[in-house]
Write a protein that holds these residues in place. Sequence first.
Motif, PDB file in Angstrom:
ATOM      1  N   ILE A  38      75.229 -49.934  37.752  1.00 57.76           N
ATOM      2  CA  ILE A  38      74.910 -50.882  36.684  1.00 57.76           C
ATOM      3  C   ILE A  38      73.501 -50.618  36.179  1.00 57.76           C
ATOM      4  O   ILE A  38      72.591 -50.328  36.949  1.00 57.76           O
ATOM      5  N   SER A  39      73.324 -50.742  34.868  1.00 54.20           N
ATOM      6  CA  SER A  39      71.993 -50.688  34.275  1.00 54.20           C
ATOM      7  C   SER A  39      72.049 -51.410  32.932  1.00 54.20           C
ATOM      8  O   SER A  39      73.050 -52.055  32.611  1.00 54.20           O
ATOM      9  N   GLY A  40      70.979 -51.283  32.158  1.00 48.42           N
ATOM     10  CA  GLY A  40      70.850 -52.096  30.954  1.00 48.42           C
ATOM     11  C   GLY A  40      70.944 -51.387  29.625  1.00 48.42           C
ATOM     12  O   GLY A  40      70.611 -51.985  28.598  1.00 48.42           O
ATOM     13  N   LEU A  41      71.331 -50.129  29.591  1.00 51.03           N
ATOM     14  CA  LEU A  41      71.512 -49.340  28.367  1.00 51.03           C
ATOM     15  C   LEU A  41      70.221 -49.154  27.580  1.00 51.03           C
ATOM     16  O   LEU A  41      70.231 -48.676  26.458  1.00 51.03           O
ATOM     17  N   ALA A  42      69.077 -49.517  28.143  1.00 52.52           N
ATOM     18  CA  ALA A  42      67.800 -49.357  27.447  1.00 52.52           C
ATOM     19  C   ALA A  42      67.398 -47.880  27.438  1.00 52.52           C
ATOM     20  O   ALA A  42      68.015 -47.035  28.093  1.00 52.52           O
ATOM     21  N   TYR A  43      66.336 -47.595  26.707  1.00 51.79           N
ATOM     22  CA  TYR A  43      65.755 -46.255  26.730  1.00 51.79           C
ATOM     23  C   TYR A  43      65.318 -45.921  28.150  1.00 51.79           C
ATOM     24  O   TYR A  43      65.159 -46.786  28.994  1.00 51.79           O
ATOM     25  N   GLY A  44      65.070 -44.670  28.414  1.00 52.33           N
ATOM     26  CA  GLY A  44      64.459 -44.248  29.669  1.00 52.33           C
ATOM     27  C   GLY A  44      65.385 -44.307  30.861  1.00 52.33           C
ATOM     28  O   GLY A  44      66.509 -43.804  30.824  1.00 52.33           O
ATOM     29  N   ILE A  45      64.907 -44.940  31.934  1.00 53.70           N
ATOM     30  CA  ILE A  45      65.622 -44.949  33.216  1.00 53.70           C
ATOM     31  C   ILE A  45      67.031 -45.505  33.070  1.00 53.70           C
ATOM     32  O   ILE A  45      67.979 -44.981  33.673  1.00 53.70           O
ATOM     33  N   ASP A  46      67.212 -46.580  32.274  1.00 52.34           N
ATOM     34  CA  ASP A  46      68.553 -47.162  32.138  1.00 52.34           C
ATOM     35  C   ASP A  46      69.545 -46.142  31.584  1.00 52.34           C
ATOM     36  O   ASP A  46      70.626 -45.940  32.137  1.00 52.34           O
ATOM     37  N   ALA A  47      69.184 -45.492  30.502  1.00 45.96           N
ATOM     38  CA  ALA A  47      70.074 -44.497  29.892  1.00 45.96           C
ATOM     39  C   ALA A  47      70.293 -43.318  30.838  1.00 45.96           C
ATOM     40  O   ALA A  47      71.419 -42.811  30.970  1.00 45.96           O
ATOM     41  N   ILE A  48      69.245 -42.898  31.527  1.00 40.82           N
ATOM     42  CA  ILE A  48      69.360 -41.804  32.495  1.00 40.82           C
ATOM     43  C   ILE A  48      70.341 -42.199  33.600  1.00 40.82           C
ATOM     44  O   ILE A  48      71.176 -41.391  34.028  1.00 40.82           O
ATOM     45  N   THR A  49      70.261 -43.438  34.044  1.00 40.88           N
ATOM     46  CA  THR A  49      71.156 -43.944  35.088  1.00 40.88           C
ATOM     47  C   THR A  49      72.610 -43.880  34.645  1.00 40.88           C
ATOM     48  O   THR A  49      73.478 -43.384  35.375  1.00 40.88           O
ATOM     49  N   HIS A  50      72.891 -44.388  33.437  1.00 38.66           N
ATOM     50  CA  HIS A  50      74.273 -44.354  32.937  1.00 38.66           C
ATOM     51  C   HIS A  50      74.776 -42.919  32.794  1.00 38.66           C
ATOM     52  O   HIS A  50      75.903 -42.614  33.185  1.00 38.66           O
ATOM     53  N   ARG A  51      73.926 -42.033  32.265  1.00 36.10           N
ATOM     54  CA  ARG A  51      74.343 -40.633  32.099  1.00 36.10           C
ATOM     55  C   ARG A  51      74.604 -39.967  33.448  1.00 36.10           C
ATOM     56  O   ARG A  51      75.553 -39.189  33.595  1.00 36.10           O
ATOM     57  N   ALA A  52      73.760 -40.273  34.436  1.00 31.78           N
ATOM     58  CA  ALA A  52      73.955 -39.697  35.775  1.00 31.78           C
ATOM     59  C   ALA A  52      75.257 -40.210  36.388  1.00 31.78           C
ATOM     60  O   ALA A  52      75.988 -39.448  37.031  1.00 31.78           O
TER      61      ALA A  52
END
Length: 169
Positions: A38-52
């Motif tokens: 789960i993450s927040g779709l924000a720039y940076g770490i959130d987007a990186i998390t979803h892509r990973a």
Amino acid sequence: CLFRSMVAIVGSRRATKYGELAVQKIVAGLAAQRLVIISGLAYGIDAITHRAALANHLPTIAVLGSGLADGSIYPRENFLLAQEIINSGGLLVSEYSPTTTARKHQFIARNRIIAGLSKIVVIAEAAAKSGALITADFGMEYNRTVMAIPGSILSPSSVGPHQLISQGA
């Protein structure tokens, strides 16, 4: 359900290369555990998390601080990522009506939901005052396991995680 737990990974909108690589390594390591990320779709770490998560074939949930209508998804630059999440069988979640535009106070509410859905909250990179630390605070309030990825003592992006570690994360 084939997936046992949900893990949130959140952090700075201004991710460093170290933060990006650390999140990718952690998510890859979690792939065998059959978790939902789960993450927040924000720039940076959130987007990186979803892509990973997508790259490692893990389901991912994006909690938005805006509505879910195509024209309301924020940030707009992550609209295609939102579509990838849906197409992979993941979810977009929001407590707002579909056409609600993003406003600053809505992101605190989003952070509350991220922590509430998760069993574990991981802070990847965060400044001394940041939304990621608000998510960690909600996680502690909800009796979740809060973890932090240490970083360079020279990086402002490591202040938040180091602060959490000093508090027992």
